[in-house]
Enzyme design. Structure first.
Site, short mmCIF file in Angstrom:
data_model
loop_
_atom_site.label_atom_id
_atom_site.label_comp_id
_atom_site.label_asym_id
_atom_site.label_seq_id
_atom_site.Cartn_x
_atom_site.Cartn_y
_atom_site.Cartn_z
CD GLU A 22 -2.88 0.98 2.47
OE1 GLU A 22 -3.37 -0.13 2.79
OE2 GLU A 22 -3.12 2.03 3.09
CG ASP A 54 -1.78 4.78 2.74
OD1 ASP A 54 -2.36 4.14 1.86
OD2 ASP A 54 -1.61 4.38 3.90
CD GLU A 102 -4.47 7.86 5.43
OE1 GLU A 102 -5.37 7.00 5.50
OE2 GLU A 102 -3.61 8.01 6.31
#
Ligand SMILES: *[C@@H]1O[C@H](CO)[C@@H](O)[C@H](O)[C@H]1NC(C)=O
Ligand SMILES: *[C@@H]1O[C@H](CO)[C@@H](O)[C@H](O)[C@H]1NC(C)=O
Ligand SMILES: *[C@@H]1O[C@H](CO)[C@@H](O)[C@H](O)[C@H]1NC(C)=O
Length: 302
Positions: free
Chosen positions: A106, A108, A110
């Site tokens: 993953e 990310d 955010e």
């Protein structure tokens, strides 16, 4: 349609699924579909340009999100995002890549909302074989709710760059020699979402969401899917490792080193915008994780 024609088309379609290089600025539904809160997705625009922009909305009943149709292994993948305006405390908007295996990969982005005129924080993270805890947080040098900016990754066999417009804000080098699994065998889907994070996102969760400001809207456009598409049912990854003549992004000839400008970008981010780094969090990591020493410029540029 003659059967030869059909066959030719089938072969063409299959070839384009295996390795396709999509253009930037495609319509949303060419490459994506809603994956939750679909009644909260809006497509502003008229008949001709509807689908160039998608708005993800959140109210007190649900957030919303979308996902790419296919997973990718390597590429330059991202999109332009304009964050919710005004008081967005506790509102988390995201763009991320994730695989679907048990020990997943993953990457990310955010965005942690904040009160009006207080800085939105961008948190990035890298998971390899299901292990993350590699958070870095920066503030941005512009107001991300005022206009669209590109957020994306350049991902190949050697490195992963996190990009904000043309600026590299983070690098994750391949470091299998240090025992750290690299993200080079699990295709990842692209995801974007808006969701409620008032328990943790803003000022450590002490600033709650003002639901009277709902719906909150994050807007997405200029989808860039310049990557090696992998068919989920026929995961032949070999084309993604080979040299792809039209692109230095991935393949045998992929970029493996940062340019001088990119090294300078990282220094600027580290000295001026970094507000949290797992590499220097001595409470969590009394000795910095091994990969830290190759991912910040003071170590790799001498
Ligand atoms: C959600 O917001 C609506 C409209 O502001 C309000 O009527 C409703 O009571 C809220 N629901 C909850 C569970 O807070
Ligand atoms: C929100 O603003 C406050 C005050 O400027 C700041 O300390 C904080 O880092 C900002 N962001 C988050 C995610 O809390
Ligand atoms: C692909 O890479 C190989 C080895 O690096 C090289 O010999 C070959 O010329 C390349 N092919 C193309 C089309 O770039």
């Amino acid at each position: 349609m003659g059967s030869k024609m059909k066959l030719a088309l089938a072969v063409l379609c299959f070839a384009s699924l295996s390795v396709s290089v999509a253009r930037a600025g495609d319509y949303f539904w060419d490459d994506f579909y809603p994956n939750f809160g679909d009644w909260m997705l809006l497509y502003p625009g008229d008949e001709t340009d509807s689908g160039k922009i998608v708005n993800l909305c959140m109210d007190n009943s649900t957030g919303s999100g979308f996902r790419s149709k296919y997973p990718y292994l390597f590429g330059r993948l991202g999109m332009k995002i304009k964050l919710p305006a005004g008081d967005s405390s506790g509102v988390v908007s995201s763009f991320y890549m994730a695989s679907r295996y048990e020990k997943w990969s993953e990457l990310d982005f955010e965005f942690l909302g904040n009160w009006t005129h207080e800085p939105v924080v961008l948190q990035t993270n890298v998971f390899s074989e299901g292990i993350g805890q590699r958070e870095q947080r920066i503030t941005l040098w512009f107001d991300p709710s005022e206009d669209y900016h590109f957020y994306g990754i350049l991902w190949n066999q050697k490195l992963i760059l996190f990009l904000v417009d043309d600026t590299v804000i983070r690098v994750f080098h391949r470091s299998t020699d240090l025992g750290i699994p690299y993200l080079d065998y699990q295709p990842m889907y692209m995801y974007s979402s808006i969701w409620a994070g008032e328990d943790w996102a803003t000022c450590g969760g002490t600033r709650k969401t003002d639901w009277s400001m709902a719906p909150f809207t994050a807007s997405y456009t200029d989808f860039e899917t310049n990557g090696c598409v992998v068919h989920p049912d026929y995961p032949d990854l070999s084309p993604c490792y080979q040299n792809v003549t039209t692109s230095y992004v991935y393949g045998n000839n992929a970029v493996s080193q940062l340019s001088e400008k990119q090294v300078q970008d990282l220094k600027t981010v580290q000295y001026n915008y970094l507000i949290y780094d797992y590499c220097t969090d001595v409470e969590r990591n009394p000795t910095p994780p091994a990969e830290c020493a190759i991912n910040w410029p003071q170590y790799f540029s001498g």
